[in-house]
Design a protein around this motif. Structure first.
Motif, PDB file in Angstrom:
ATOM      1  N   TYR A   1       0.839  -1.208   0.000  1.00  0.00           N
ATOM      2  CA  TYR A   1       0.000   0.000   0.000  1.00  0.00           C
ATOM      3  C   TYR A   1       0.871   1.254   0.000  1.00  0.00           C
ATOM      4  O   TYR A   1       0.619   2.196  -0.756  1.00  0.00           O
ATOM      5  CB  TYR A   1      -0.919  -0.013   1.221  1.00  0.00           C
ATOM      6  CG  TYR A   1      -2.000   1.039   1.184  1.00  0.00           C
ATOM      7  CD1 TYR A   1      -3.239   0.755   0.630  1.00  0.00           C
ATOM      8  CD2 TYR A   1      -1.789   2.317   1.682  1.00  0.00           C
ATOM      9  CE1 TYR A   1      -4.243   1.711   0.578  1.00  0.00           C
ATOM     10  CE2 TYR A   1      -2.776   3.280   1.636  1.00  0.00           C
ATOM     11  CZ  TYR A   1      -4.002   2.969   1.093  1.00  0.00           C
ATOM     12  OH  TYR A   1      -4.990   3.925   1.029  1.00  0.00           O
ATOM     13  N   ALA A   2       1.899   1.263   0.842  1.00  0.00           N
ATOM     14  CA  ALA A   2       2.814   2.405   0.895  1.00  0.00           C
ATOM     15  C   ALA A   2       3.483   2.627  -0.462  1.00  0.00           C
ATOM     16  O   ALA A   2       3.619   3.765  -0.927  1.00  0.00           O
ATOM     17  CB  ALA A   2       3.865   2.185   1.978  1.00  0.00           C
TER      18      ALA A   2
ATOM     19  N   TYR B   1      -0.541  13.091   1.775  1.00  0.00           N
ATOM     20  CA  TYR B   1      -1.095  13.455   0.459  1.00  0.00           C
ATOM     21  C   TYR B   1      -2.015  14.669   0.589  1.00  0.00           C
ATOM     22  O   TYR B   1      -1.880  15.659  -0.141  1.00  0.00           O
ATOM     23  CB  TYR B   1      -1.850  12.246  -0.086  1.00  0.00           C
ATOM     24  CG  TYR B   1      -2.473  12.406  -1.450  1.00  0.00           C
ATOM     25  CD1 TYR B   1      -1.846  13.088  -2.478  1.00  0.00           C
ATOM     26  CD2 TYR B   1      -3.710  11.808  -1.718  1.00  0.00           C
ATOM     27  CE1 TYR B   1      -2.424  13.194  -3.731  1.00  0.00           C
ATOM     28  CE2 TYR B   1      -4.293  11.909  -2.970  1.00  0.00           C
ATOM     29  CZ  TYR B   1      -3.646  12.605  -3.971  1.00  0.00           C
ATOM     30  OH  TYR B   1      -4.234  12.709  -5.207  1.00  0.00           O
ATOM     31  N   ARG B   2      -2.944  14.618   1.551  1.00  0.00           N
ATOM     32  CA  ARG B   2      -3.882  15.721   1.753  1.00  0.00           C
ATOM     33  C   ARG B   2      -3.135  17.000   2.125  1.00  0.00           C
ATOM     34  O   ARG B   2      -3.441  18.082   1.630  1.00  0.00           O
ATOM     35  CB  ARG B   2      -4.875  15.358   2.853  1.00  0.00           C
ATOM     36  CG  ARG B   2      -5.962  16.415   3.065  1.00  0.00           C
ATOM     37  CD  ARG B   2      -6.851  16.062   4.239  1.00  0.00           C
ATOM     38  NE  ARG B   2      -6.103  16.110   5.487  1.00  0.00           N
ATOM     39  CZ  ARG B   2      -6.005  15.094   6.351  1.00  0.00           C
ATOM     40  NH1 ARG B   2      -6.591  13.941   6.105  1.00  0.00           N
ATOM     41  NH2 ARG B   2      -5.310  15.232   7.470  1.00  0.00           N
ATOM     42  N   ALA B   3      -2.117  16.879   2.984  1.00  0.00           N
ATOM     43  CA  ALA B   3      -1.360  18.054   3.407  1.00  0.00           C
ATOM     44  C   ALA B   3      -0.621  18.694   2.239  1.00  0.00           C
ATOM     45  O   ALA B   3      -0.555  19.927   2.132  1.00  0.00           O
ATOM     46  CB  ALA B   3      -0.372  17.668   4.513  1.00  0.00           C
TER      47      ALA B   3
ATOM     48  N   GLN C   1      -5.299   0.000   7.575  1.00  0.00           N
ATOM     49  CA  GLN C   1      -5.951   1.228   8.030  1.00  0.00           C
ATOM     50  C   GLN C   1      -4.918   2.234   8.503  1.00  0.00           C
ATOM     51  O   GLN C   1      -4.981   3.422   8.163  1.00  0.00           O
ATOM     52  CB  GLN C   1      -6.927   0.910   9.165  1.00  0.00           C
ATOM     53  CG  GLN C   1      -8.168   0.149   8.731  1.00  0.00           C
ATOM     54  CD  GLN C   1      -8.944  -0.402   9.913  1.00  0.00           C
ATOM     55  OE1 GLN C   1      -8.695  -0.048  11.065  1.00  0.00           O
ATOM     56  NE2 GLN C   1      -9.890  -1.294   9.635  1.00  0.00           N
ATOM     57  N   ALA C   2      -3.939   1.776   9.280  1.00  0.00           N
ATOM     58  CA  ALA C   2      -2.887   2.661   9.774  1.00  0.00           C
ATOM     59  C   ALA C   2      -2.048   3.206   8.625  1.00  0.00           C
ATOM     60  O   ALA C   2      -1.693   4.400   8.608  1.00  0.00           O
ATOM     61  CB  ALA C   2      -2.007   1.907  10.772  1.00  0.00           C
ATOM     62  N   GLU C   3      -1.741   2.353   7.671  1.00  0.00           N
ATOM     63  CA  GLU C   3      -0.941   2.783   6.516  1.00  0.00           C
ATOM     64  C   GLU C   3      -1.704   3.822   5.703  1.00  0.00           C
ATOM     65  O   GLU C   3      -1.138   4.821   5.249  1.00  0.00           O
ATOM     66  CB  GLU C   3      -0.604   1.572   5.656  1.00  0.00           C
ATOM     67  CG  GLU C   3       0.650   1.719   4.832  1.00  0.00           C
ATOM     68  CD  GLU C   3       1.909   1.818   5.671  1.00  0.00           C
ATOM     69  OE1 GLU C   3       2.817   2.549   5.233  1.00  0.00           O
ATOM     70  OE2 GLU C   3       1.992   1.185   6.730  1.00  0.00           O
ATOM     71  N   HIS C   4      -3.000   3.581   5.515  1.00  0.00           N
ATOM     72  CA  HIS C   4      -3.816   4.533   4.768  1.00  0.00           C
ATOM     73  C   HIS C   4      -3.857   5.891   5.461  1.00  0.00           C
ATOM     74  O   HIS C   4      -3.664   6.929   4.818  1.00  0.00           O
ATOM     75  CB  HIS C   4      -5.238   4.003   4.609  1.00  0.00           C
ATOM     76  CG  HIS C   4      -6.186   5.030   4.061  1.00  0.00           C
ATOM     77  ND1 HIS C   4      -6.167   5.432   2.747  1.00  0.00           N
ATOM     78  CD2 HIS C   4      -7.162   5.765   4.671  1.00  0.00           C
ATOM     79  CE1 HIS C   4      -7.086   6.363   2.557  1.00  0.00           C
ATOM     80  NE2 HIS C   4      -7.695   6.578   3.708  1.00  0.00           N
ATOM     81  N   ARG C   5      -4.120   5.893   6.763  1.00  0.00           N
ATOM     82  CA  ARG C   5      -4.193   7.170   7.487  1.00  0.00           C
ATOM     83  C   ARG C   5      -2.895   7.950   7.365  1.00  0.00           C
ATOM     84  O   ARG C   5      -2.904   9.170   7.158  1.00  0.00           O
ATOM     85  CB  ARG C   5      -4.525   6.911   8.961  1.00  0.00           C
ATOM     86  CG  ARG C   5      -5.981   6.588   9.221  1.00  0.00           C
ATOM     87  CD  ARG C   5      -6.315   6.645  10.698  1.00  0.00           C
ATOM     88  NE  ARG C   5      -5.630   5.595  11.444  1.00  0.00           N
ATOM     89  CZ  ARG C   5      -6.148   4.405  11.683  1.00  0.00           C
ATOM     90  NH1 ARG C   5      -7.356   4.098  11.236  1.00  0.00           N
ATOM     91  NH2 ARG C   5      -5.462   3.508  12.380  1.00  0.00           N
TER      92      ARG C   5
END
Length: 198
Positions: free
Chosen positions: A67-68, A131-133, A121-125
């Motif tokens: 995922y990363a 990304y959002r920042a 879930q932790a990796e996504h957060r």
């Protein structure tokens, strides 16, 4: 007497871990989460099953690392020092390395597993926050250059959600929903907020 090549090649720990991650991505791209098995991954990476445990602790740990890796092209296209104009920002967000039809099975598989995998879930957060920042910072820079005050974080959330939806539509039917049309939709969202393209 001619020397023969060794049958097995030695790799550094970092290279071997990267090979397992690449094999995991390839399995997801070919068959979704059903193809993400230790046997398939080890076959593609020419690695033993024990190396998955050694490098990642478990299959779930490897999935988190995959995922990363899937997130890296998006983060790389939005380097913290970059402050592009609006058109360039949208081009970066839709860069071929970020979103392409070949990645559809990968992302659908990963998104589908988030609901049941604490590690994912932790990796996504973690990666979504970066990304959002970075998107928010680019929007903030664009607004400040025009003397505007905006809720950059809120706009970034809306933009990312729009991009995800547009990408899915483009992957499902690229003939009906082109990349140009997707970029135009982002411009329509952002122009009233951060100003027209120069």
């Amino acid at each position: 007497m001619p020397q023969t090549s060794p049958r097995y090649r030695r790799y550094t720990s970092e290279v071997r871990a990267a090979m397992l991650i690449e094999a995991g991505l390839a399995c997801l791209a070919e068959g979704g989460i059903a193809a993400f098995t230790i046997d398939n991954i080890c076959r593609k990476a020419a690695a033993s099953r024990g190396l998955v445990t050694h490098h990642f602790g478990s299959k779930e740990g490897l999935l988190a690392a995959v995922y990363a890796a899937a997130y890296q092209p998006m983060l790389a296209s939005l380097a913290p020092e970059a402050a592009p104009d609006l058109a360039t920002l949208i081009e970066h967000l839709f860069a071929p390395g970020n979103f392409n039809p070949g990645g559809l099975k990968i992302w659908l598989a990963l998104w589908g597993e988030i609901a049941t995998s604490p590690a994912l879930q932790a990796e996504h957060r973690k990666h979504y926050a970066v990304y959002r920042a970075r998107v928010a910072q680019s929007l903030q820079d664009l607004a400040q250059a025009r003397g505007l005050v905006i809720d950059a974080s809120g706009v970034a959330i809306s933009l990312i959600a729009l991009i995800d939806g547009l990408w899915l539509e483009q992957c499902i039917d690229p003939a009906l929903f082109s990349a140009a049309r997707a970029r135009a939709a982002c411009l329509r969202l952002l122009t009233p907020i951060v100003g027209a393209v120069d």
